[in-house]
Design a protein around this motif. Sequence first.
Motif, short mmCIF file in Angstrom:
data_model
loop_
_atom_site.label_atom_id
_atom_site.label_comp_id
_atom_site.label_asym_id
_atom_site.label_seq_id
_atom_site.Cartn_x
_atom_site.Cartn_y
_atom_site.Cartn_z
N GLN A 172 0.86 -1.18 0.00
CA GLN A 172 0.00 0.00 0.00
C GLN A 172 0.90 1.23 0.00
O GLN A 172 1.61 1.50 0.96
CB GLN A 172 -0.94 0.02 1.21
CG GLN A 172 -1.96 1.14 1.14
CD GLN A 172 -2.98 1.06 2.26
OE1 GLN A 172 -2.62 0.79 3.41
NE2 GLN A 172 -4.25 1.30 1.95
N HIS A 173 0.86 1.99 -1.06
CA HIS A 173 1.75 3.13 -1.22
C HIS A 173 1.24 4.37 -0.50
O HIS A 173 2.00 5.32 -0.29
CB HIS A 173 1.97 3.41 -2.71
CG HIS A 173 2.63 2.28 -3.43
ND1 HIS A 173 3.98 2.05 -3.37
CD2 HIS A 173 2.11 1.28 -4.20
CE1 HIS A 173 4.28 0.98 -4.09
NE2 HIS A 173 3.16 0.50 -4.59
N PHE B 130 5.66 11.02 -11.00
CA PHE B 130 5.96 9.65 -11.38
C PHE B 130 7.45 9.32 -11.28
O PHE B 130 8.04 8.74 -12.17
CB PHE B 130 5.42 9.35 -12.79
CG PHE B 130 3.94 9.60 -12.90
CD1 PHE B 130 3.04 8.71 -12.33
CD2 PHE B 130 3.44 10.73 -13.52
CE1 PHE B 130 1.67 8.93 -12.40
CE2 PHE B 130 2.08 10.96 -13.59
CZ PHE B 130 1.19 10.06 -13.04
N GLY B 131 8.05 9.75 -10.14
CA GLY B 131 9.42 9.39 -9.85
C GLY B 131 10.47 10.33 -10.38
O GLY B 131 11.67 10.09 -10.19
N ARG B 132 10.08 11.43 -11.03
CA ARG B 132 11.04 12.38 -11.58
C ARG B 132 10.75 13.77 -11.01
O ARG B 132 9.59 14.17 -10.92
CB ARG B 132 10.94 12.45 -13.11
CG ARG B 132 11.10 11.12 -13.82
CD ARG B 132 10.79 11.29 -15.31
NE ARG B 132 10.79 10.03 -16.02
CZ ARG B 132 9.74 9.22 -16.12
NH1 ARG B 132 8.59 9.54 -15.54
NH2 ARG B 132 9.83 8.09 -16.80
N TRP B 133 11.81 14.50 -10.67
CA TRP B 133 11.66 15.88 -10.24
C TRP B 133 11.90 16.80 -11.44
O TRP B 133 12.89 16.67 -12.16
CB TRP B 133 12.65 16.21 -9.14
CG TRP B 133 12.23 15.69 -7.80
CD1 TRP B 133 12.69 14.57 -7.18
CD2 TRP B 133 11.27 16.26 -6.92
NE1 TRP B 133 12.06 14.39 -5.97
CE2 TRP B 133 11.19 15.43 -5.78
CE3 TRP B 133 10.46 17.39 -6.97
CZ2 TRP B 133 10.34 15.70 -4.71
CZ3 TRP B 133 9.61 17.66 -5.90
CH2 TRP B 133 9.56 16.83 -4.79
N ASP B 134 10.98 17.73 -11.66
CA ASP B 134 11.12 18.74 -12.72
C ASP B 134 10.78 20.10 -12.15
O ASP B 134 10.01 20.23 -11.20
CB ASP B 134 10.16 18.44 -13.89
CG ASP B 134 10.54 17.21 -14.67
OD1 ASP B 134 11.69 17.12 -15.11
OD2 ASP B 134 9.67 16.32 -14.83
N ARG C 54 3.74 6.42 -5.28
CA ARG C 54 4.74 5.42 -4.90
C ARG C 54 6.14 6.04 -4.88
O ARG C 54 6.45 6.94 -5.66
CB ARG C 54 4.70 4.20 -5.81
CG ARG C 54 5.14 4.45 -7.24
CD ARG C 54 5.16 3.18 -8.08
NE ARG C 54 6.33 2.37 -7.77
CZ ARG C 54 7.53 2.55 -8.32
NH1 ARG C 54 7.74 3.54 -9.18
NH2 ARG C 54 8.52 1.76 -8.00
N ALA C 55 6.97 5.54 -3.96
CA ALA C 55 8.37 5.96 -3.90
C ALA C 55 9.19 5.08 -4.84
O ALA C 55 8.76 4.01 -5.24
CB ALA C 55 8.89 5.84 -2.48
N GLY C 56 10.38 5.56 -5.19
CA GLY C 56 11.25 4.75 -6.02
C GLY C 56 11.43 5.36 -7.40
O GLY C 56 10.85 6.40 -7.74
#
Length: 445
Positions: free
Chosen positions: A44-45, A271-275, A159-161
Amino acid sequence: MTDVLTDRGDAEQLRSRIAAELERTRARTALLTEAVDDNDLVRQHSPLMSPLVWDLAHVGNQEELWLVRDVGGREPVRCDIDDLYDAFKQPRRDRPSLPLLPPAEARAYLATVREKVHDLLDRVAFDSRRLVADGFAFGMIVQHEQQHDETMLATHQLRAGPAVLHAPPPPEPVARVAGEVLVPAGPFVMGTDTDPWALDNERPAHRVELPAYLIDAAPVTNGAYRQFIADGGYDDPRWWSGPGWRHRQKAGLSAPMHWRPDGDSWAYRRFGRWDRVRDDEPVVHVCFHEAQAYAAWAGKRLPTEAEWEKAARWDPATGRSRRYPWGDDEPTGTRANLGQRHLWPAPVGAYPAGASPLGVHQLIGDVWEWTATPFRGYPGFAAFPYREYSEVFFGDDYQVLRGGSFGTDRAACRGTFRNWDYPIRRQIFSGFRCARDAHPEQAHR
């Protein structure tokens, strides 16, 4: 004999369309659940969301309940799991502790159900029974699975990762869109009686009379919202409703969800990317209270649901309500940012072909738009095929959102489609635009 052949041809065309929609939808479900390993599927995220594996088996269970059992009258595949995947009996926070089907078993279950559905589809008569007329039950299941696909996409955002989902960026702006659009006073037809796969809360069509008002030509952008933050908007109770201010304090809100300071600007994790936050993109991941506070700060308000729909559907040349802002044709990649084709909202001005006749842009796709209207049935509402889809949510607890997001599929989005959520929710792909009453001199232009 000609009528019989025509009817038979129409039925075969409908079967082909349904089969294609079922396949297209299941491919998206597979993409979202195969992008991560089994550990991620059962984890469970966020307490706000189910484990992905619950959503996976749930869509199969609903398909079995409605198509295999109800429409087909066939023997159950797995009646022993009905309670596990009943969303009303199992709160999201409790689902990780349930004896859920493991990933391989869940996928096998979906495959078995789908095999029976294809067999049923080859044989079903699209007769006058309301559940099967125009393939309604099949369309309902397609929309249900696509709605859970968007929910699973929101889980991916939480979700992390490292990033596991990939898509090209949305198109760049090709039109300059700014300011407000005047919507003249008068009636329009809200809702629908004719869309064959429209759900019960979109019905019946009814006439609504509105005074003149102005509505933003585009959703509120990150750049505009950053001004609200910079002006101390989160710290000034003048702009917030009583419930909104209490929630802002309790939750410690200070910026949209997934934002963090980045030098003199902001960064946004998607979705896992920093912008870096891009100023001309619609702001996303804000709750109703944040949207309402911004609107008050800007000297405006949120549109009512009826105001949103008139701006999106009403054609001043004919007085008719269209299915979409651009007309009755299905969405395309040039008209709207839908279907997870991209993984974030497109900048304002990217879809001029999707504008309404009045010149209101990006009403479909990009971000769900909060409205000022609590979720209720229309005059003459009748629950179909079950109360739990809409009616049990009616009341003051839920606010209506309209228009769909970049994660909403075209099958689950049209000018009449209604979404709803708690006003504190912001893990969904939610944004907004503002409106205000027209002054008398504007109303008579």
